[in-house]
Design a protein around this motif. Structure first.
Motif, PDB file in Angstrom:
ATOM      1  N   TRP A  36     -13.759 -34.063 -37.222  1.00  0.00           N
ATOM      2  CA  TRP A  36     -13.751 -33.868 -35.906  1.00  0.00           C
ATOM      3  C   TRP A  36     -14.253 -32.859 -35.466  1.00  0.00           C
ATOM      4  O   TRP A  36     -14.140 -31.679 -35.981  1.00  0.00           O
ATOM      5  N   PHE A  37     -15.382 -32.652 -34.582  1.00  0.00           N
ATOM      6  CA  PHE A  37     -15.699 -31.563 -33.904  1.00  0.00           C
ATOM      7  C   PHE A  37     -15.755 -31.597 -32.578  1.00  0.00           C
ATOM      8  O   PHE A  37     -15.328 -32.831 -31.722  1.00  0.00           O
ATOM      9  N   ARG A  38     -15.976 -30.547 -31.839  1.00  0.00           N
ATOM     10  CA  ARG A  38     -16.164 -30.621 -30.241  1.00  0.00           C
ATOM     11  C   ARG A  38     -17.017 -29.455 -29.833  1.00  0.00           C
ATOM     12  O   ARG A  38     -17.304 -28.531 -30.346  1.00  0.00           O
ATOM     13  N   GLN A  39     -17.605 -29.832 -28.599  1.00  0.00           N
ATOM     14  CA  GLN A  39     -18.551 -28.991 -27.937  1.00  0.00           C
ATOM     15  C   GLN A  39     -18.222 -28.743 -26.535  1.00  0.00           C
ATOM     16  O   GLN A  39     -18.345 -29.572 -25.753  1.00  0.00           O
ATOM     17  N   ALA A  40     -18.063 -27.504 -26.125  1.00  0.00           N
ATOM     18  CA  ALA A  40     -17.758 -27.313 -24.657  1.00  0.00           C
ATOM     19  C   ALA A  40     -18.820 -26.904 -24.080  1.00  0.00           C
ATOM     20  O   ALA A  40     -19.874 -26.425 -24.904  1.00  0.00           O
ATOM     21  N   PRO A  41     -19.120 -26.774 -22.782  1.00  0.00           N
ATOM     22  CA  PRO A  41     -20.593 -26.646 -22.072  1.00  0.00           C
ATOM     23  C   PRO A  41     -20.617 -25.210 -22.548  1.00  0.00           C
ATOM     24  O   PRO A  41     -19.964 -24.138 -22.364  1.00  0.00           O
ATOM     25  N   GLY A  42     -22.040 -24.850 -22.843  1.00  0.00           N
ATOM     26  CA  GLY A  42     -22.612 -23.737 -23.085  1.00  0.00           C
ATOM     27  C   GLY A  42     -22.314 -23.172 -24.486  1.00  0.00           C
ATOM     28  O   GLY A  42     -22.437 -22.029 -24.679  1.00  0.00           O
ATOM     29  N   LYS A  43     -21.606 -23.872 -25.391  1.00  0.00           N
ATOM     30  CA  LYS A  43     -21.128 -23.485 -26.528  1.00  0.00           C
ATOM     31  C   LYS A  43     -21.625 -24.351 -27.638  1.00  0.00           C
ATOM     32  O   LYS A  43     -22.004 -25.400 -27.415  1.00  0.00           O
ATOM     33  N   GLU A  44     -21.537 -23.579 -28.815  1.00  0.00           N
ATOM     34  CA  GLU A  44     -21.819 -24.299 -30.005  1.00  0.00           C
ATOM     35  C   GLU A  44     -20.891 -25.397 -30.433  1.00  0.00           C
ATOM     36  O   GLU A  44     -19.600 -25.321 -29.872  1.00  0.00           O
ATOM     37  N   ARG A  45     -21.296 -26.509 -31.280  1.00  0.00           N
ATOM     38  CA  ARG A  45     -20.261 -27.412 -31.555  1.00  0.00           C
ATOM     39  C   ARG A  45     -19.544 -26.825 -32.588  1.00  0.00           C
ATOM     40  O   ARG A  45     -20.146 -26.120 -33.541  1.00  0.00           O
ATOM     41  N   GLU A  46     -18.187 -26.864 -32.509  1.00  0.00           N
ATOM     42  CA  GLU A  46     -17.252 -26.319 -33.621  1.00  0.00           C
ATOM     43  C   GLU A  46     -16.470 -27.247 -34.340  1.00  0.00           C
ATOM     44  O   GLU A  46     -16.048 -28.475 -33.751  1.00  0.00           O
ATOM     45  N   PHE A  47     -16.151 -26.816 -35.617  1.00  0.00           N
ATOM     46  CA  PHE A  47     -15.178 -27.719 -36.269  1.00  0.00           C
ATOM     47  C   PHE A  47     -13.812 -27.786 -35.893  1.00  0.00           C
ATOM     48  O   PHE A  47     -13.390 -26.682 -35.481  1.00  0.00           O
ATOM     49  N   VAL A  48     -13.296 -29.120 -35.740  1.00  0.00           N
ATOM     50  CA  VAL A  48     -11.705 -29.000 -35.225  1.00  0.00           C
ATOM     51  C   VAL A  48     -10.684 -29.132 -36.387  1.00  0.00           C
ATOM     52  O   VAL A  48      -9.743 -28.816 -36.635  1.00  0.00           O
ATOM     53  N   GLY A  49     -11.108 -30.256 -37.332  1.00  0.00           N
ATOM     54  CA  GLY A  49     -10.388 -30.616 -38.386  1.00  0.00           C
ATOM     55  C   GLY A  49     -10.907 -31.599 -39.087  1.00  0.00           C
ATOM     56  O   GLY A  49     -11.985 -32.414 -38.750  1.00  0.00           O
ATOM     57  N   GLY A  50     -10.419 -31.967 -40.393  1.00  0.00           N
ATOM     58  CA  GLY A  50     -11.301 -32.908 -41.418  1.00  0.00           C
ATOM     59  C   GLY A  50     -10.125 -33.497 -42.142  1.00  0.00           C
ATOM     60  O   GLY A  50      -9.056 -33.178 -42.375  1.00  0.00           O
TER      61      GLY A  50
END
Length: 126
Positions: A36-50
């Motif tokens: 799972w990844f997430r991307q907030a406005p104006g930010k890079e997509r980041e790893f959440v968990g696997g």
């Protein structure tokens, strides 16, 4: 080819919970490490968990440890992200992703993942 479809996003107040689901099409769901990844406005997509292929191992970014839980159901070809104690900074579009079959490398790198869902919006109000 693997297709991933996320669902379960929405608007929730701080401190609340949501459960995201990601249904995978494909012949052998158990062959794929899921992330799972997430991307907030104006930010890079980041790893959440696997979660590992068997589901016996999970990995999380420090900011969600103790609040988020990843699980998978092989009978339903589905991976879940249970999110508790949500904070406004968790607001983002959440994506599930899968590695190529039988992958055994690092979980947290975007480059490890070959297939991505379309994303589902999670908004946490303060």
């Amino acid at each position: 080819q693997v297709q991933l479809v996320e669902s379960g996003g929405g608007l929730v107040q701080a401190g609340g919970s949501l459960r995201l689901s990601c249904v995978a099409s494909g012949r052998i769901f158990s062959a794929y490490t899921m992330g799972w990844f997430r991307q907030a406005p104006g930010k890079e997509r980041e790893f959440v968990g696997g979660i590992s292929r068997s589901g016996s191992s999970t990995y999380y970014v420090d900011s969600v440890k103790g609040r988020f839980t990843i699980s998978r159901d092989h009978a339903k070809n589905t991976v879940y992200l249970q999110m508790n104690s949500l904070k406004p900074e968790d607001t983002a579009v959440y994506y599930c992703a899968t590695t190529p079959p039988n992958y055994s490398g690092t979980y947290s790198s975007r480059a490890a993942y070959a297939y991505w869902g379309q994303g589902t919006q999670v908004t946490v109000s303060s």
